[in-house]
Design an enzyme around this catalytic site. Structure first.
Site, PDB file in Angstrom:
ATOM      1  N   GLY A 234      -9.843  31.583 -21.189  1.00  0.00           N
ATOM      2  CA  GLY A 234     -10.520  30.377 -21.640  1.00  0.00           C
ATOM      3  C   GLY A 234     -11.973  30.368 -21.202  1.00  0.00           C
ATOM      4  O   GLY A 234     -12.597  31.416 -21.022  1.00  0.00           O
ATOM      5  N   SER A 235     -12.484  29.177 -20.981  1.00  0.00           N
ATOM      6  CA  SER A 235     -13.910  29.018 -20.705  1.00  0.00           C
ATOM      7  C   SER A 235     -14.239  29.346 -19.242  1.00  0.00           C
ATOM      8  O   SER A 235     -13.403  29.173 -18.349  1.00  0.00           O
ATOM      9  CB  SER A 235     -14.347  27.588 -21.006  1.00  0.00           C
ATOM     10  OG  SER A 235     -13.824  26.697 -20.036  1.00  0.00           O
ATOM     11  N   GLU A 254      -9.701  35.742 -17.776  1.00  0.00           N
ATOM     12  CA  GLU A 254     -10.386  36.324 -18.932  1.00  0.00           C
ATOM     13  C   GLU A 254     -11.227  35.218 -19.558  1.00  0.00           C
ATOM     14  O   GLU A 254     -10.688  34.304 -20.191  1.00  0.00           O
ATOM     15  CB  GLU A 254      -9.367  36.882 -19.927  1.00  0.00           C
ATOM     16  CG  GLU A 254      -8.484  37.982 -19.364  1.00  0.00           C
ATOM     17  CD  GLU A 254      -9.253  39.226 -18.968  1.00  0.00           C
ATOM     18  OE1 GLU A 254     -10.395  39.405 -19.458  1.00  0.00           O
ATOM     19  OE2 GLU A 254      -8.735  40.020 -18.162  1.00  0.00           O
ATOM     20  N   LEU A 255     -12.541  35.316 -19.393  1.00  0.00           N
ATOM     21  CA  LEU A 255     -13.408  34.185 -19.723  1.00  0.00           C
ATOM     22  C   LEU A 255     -14.339  34.521 -20.894  1.00  0.00           C
ATOM     23  O   LEU A 255     -13.977  35.254 -21.785  1.00  0.00           O
ATOM     24  CB  LEU A 255     -14.161  33.757 -18.464  1.00  0.00           C
ATOM     25  CG  LEU A 255     -13.249  33.512 -17.241  1.00  0.00           C
ATOM     26  CD1 LEU A 255     -14.068  33.173 -16.008  1.00  0.00           C
ATOM     27  CD2 LEU A 255     -12.225  32.430 -17.521  1.00  0.00           C
ATOM     28  N   CYS A 289     -13.857  35.645 -27.691  1.00  0.00           N
ATOM     29  CA  CYS A 289     -14.790  35.818 -26.580  1.00  0.00           C
ATOM     30  C   CYS A 289     -15.595  37.101 -26.691  1.00  0.00           C
ATOM     31  O   CYS A 289     -16.602  37.253 -25.991  1.00  0.00           O
ATOM     32  CB  CYS A 289     -14.065  35.749 -25.240  1.00  0.00           C
ATOM     33  SG  CYS A 289     -12.587  36.759 -25.151  1.00  0.00           S
ATOM     34  N   GLU A 383     -22.480  30.929 -24.929  1.00  0.00           N
ATOM     35  CA  GLU A 383     -21.458  31.462 -25.824  1.00  0.00           C
ATOM     36  C   GLU A 383     -21.324  30.522 -27.014  1.00  0.00           C
ATOM     37  O   GLU A 383     -20.853  29.398 -26.871  1.00  0.00           O
ATOM     38  CB  GLU A 383     -20.118  31.600 -25.092  1.00  0.00           C
ATOM     39  CG  GLU A 383     -19.033  32.198 -25.963  1.00  0.00           C
ATOM     40  CD  GLU A 383     -17.718  32.348 -25.214  1.00  0.00           C
ATOM     41  OE1 GLU A 383     -16.945  33.276 -25.546  1.00  0.00           O
ATOM     42  OE2 GLU A 383     -17.444  31.536 -24.304  1.00  0.00           O
TER      43      GLU A 383
END
Length: 480
Positions: A234-235, A254-255, A289, A383
């Site tokens: 996510g963020s 996992e960003l 992402c 992003e």
């Protein structure tokens, strides 16, 4: 209870100990294209989350599955998913807004992730440890890998089948129990995953699902100290909160990323590079992402690149994701589409030029190409997570590397060049978890080690690497 989106106002509470349990508090799940309600899910209280964790911990402590059993369950789950591919894909079309061809592709990838995880169940091993110092000749040492226990998994909305499988399947392969909290905007496919594993023979309690909002249900998970490890996609903001909340417990995060792609003047095939950069910038409406976002093109070929990029974008079809001919569907919400539109308008106000797209209709944002952008613009330095790409000229490769690295993110980067020396130099000088040569930042094979540096995360995914994260290495010393 089996999920069927053909019936209106279906309700799915929480999957605990192999059964669906009801909840008086609910959240509506909407069709992202036509805004119709397709189901309701539960909104887990602290008590429900505690019950799920208790059940997972009791299951882990009292019932073990050997490697053959774990392999068979995962392989059977893959077969069930394959048999129901169209049903699963249509769930993604409705609750995510993913175009049908991409939804089918995600199901295929998730199936392969299950198969790869099944293989890993039979390969978990430690290493020998030489004890060569004086006085240790009568000792033997080696390590074994053991499951960590209960894993709390929190998954995102953008690839809710494959990214959920990337957490659940390796966790099961390693012998853990899982409490899963899917994204509240796209929970139905996770509920279906729970049913598939149950049908595949996974004993009750190894996989529990609690639905709800991240700031509520997710927070209750974080505060339960019986959970040994958290895995989250996510963020960066939420990832930072998870890391600060979990103390010394293990985390895999996992960003985000604002993925740079560098097109040098010696690019082997310019047309291919343009096609990849444009289409991979817009896959899943840019909501990945590692979506192409920043494209640095050598000034000698930049005008040509822009011209070709516009032509590729003009050929993409935007609309109803259930239509097999569509390339781009809606974003996850009108709020997010409006946010991206505002970023585009802000960039224009600061001097950027929209050479294609830029218009919004409700939650559908046209694929957009920007030029004349500046590093401080949000569409560049943050992003964007939308179908928006920026094309930026550079004069020297040192300048390109510097601009690519000028970010708090570090997930993946792409470089197109015919110079093998430059390619090898890039692997050392570009500060990202993955450096992709002659392909774009969006490239991901599900068996590869996947993870970033800096604000892009901690740890690696990919079944083999996730199993390593989801097990503890234990030393054994034997005095002979």
């Amino acid at each position: 209870m089996s999920i069927s989106l053909s019936r209106k106002n279906a309700f799915y509470g929480h999957f605990i100990n192999g059964q669906w349990i009801s909840d008086q508090h609910t959240i509506a799940v909407m069709n992202k294209y036509n805004k119709e309600e397709i189901a309701q899910i539960g909104r887990a209280s602290r008590e429900i989350v505690s019950e799920a964790v208790t059940n997972a911990l009791e299951t882990f402590n009292t019932r073990k599955l050997d490697s053959d059993q774990r392999y068979e369950i995962l392989m059977r789950a893959a077969e069930i998913a394959k048999e129901r591919k169209e049903e699963l894909a249509m769930i993604l079309v409705k609750e995510v807004g993913k175009v049908l061809k991409d939804a089918r592709g995600e199901i295929d990838r998730g199936i392969q992730t299950m198969i790869a995880s099944a293989e890993e169940a039979k390969r978990i091993a430690g290493t020998g440890v030489p004890l060569g110092q004086s006085g240790n000749d009568n000792k033997m040492a080696f390590t074994i890998r053991v499951p960590v226990g209960v894993i709390g998994a929190i998954t995102p909305f953008n690839f809710p089948f494959n990214l959920t499988i990337h957490k659940v399947a390796p966790a099961l392969a390693a012998g853990n129990a899982i409490v899963l909290k899917p994204a509240e905007m796209t929970p139905l496919i996770a509920c279906k995953i729970a049913e598939i594993f149950s049908e595949a023979g996974l004993p009750a309690g190894f996989l529990n699902v609690v639905n709800g909002f991240g700031q509520e249900t997710g927070q209750y998970l974080l505060e339960d100290e019986r959970i040994a490890m958290f895995t989250f996609t996510g963020s960066p903001g939420v990832g930072r909160h998870i890391k600060s909340s979990t103390g010394i417990r293990k985390v895999t995060l996992e960003l985000g990323n604002n993925s740079p792609n560098i097109i040098h003047k010696d690019v082997p095939d310019l047309d291919r590079a343009v096609e990849l950069c444009v289409t991979r910038g817009y896959v899943n409406a840019g909501q990945a992402c590692i979506s192409v976002q920043r494209i640095y093109v050598h000034r000698d070929i930049c005008d040509m690149f822009v011209e070709k990029a516009v032509k590729v974008a003009q050929g993409l079809k935007v609309g109803n994701p259930a239509d097999p001919s569509m390339d781009i569907g809606p974003m996850i919400s009108e709020k997010e589409a409006r946010r991206a539109e505002e970023w585009i308008q802000e960039a224009e106000h600061l001097g950027a030029k929209v050479v294609y797209g830029g218009k919004r209709r409700e939650s559908i944002l046209e694929p957009t190409i920007l030029i004349d952008v500046k590093p401080e613009m949000k569409v560049v330095c943050q992003e964007v997570f939308a179908p928006v790409i920026s094309i930026i000229p550079f004069d020297s490769i040192e300048e390109a590397f510097c601009q690519a690295n000028d970010t708090k993110f570090g997930l993946q980067v792409g470089l197109f060049t015919s110079d093998i020396t430059l390619a090898m130099r890039a692997t050392q000088e570009l500060h990202f978890g993955g450096v992709i040569i002659n392909d774009v930042s969006t490239y991901r094979a599900d068996i590869m080690p996947y993870g970033g540096v800096k604000d892009s995360g901690i740890g690696k995914e990919g079944p083999h690497y996730a199993v390593q994260e989801m097990t503890d290495e234990k030393l054994v010393v034997i005095n002979l």
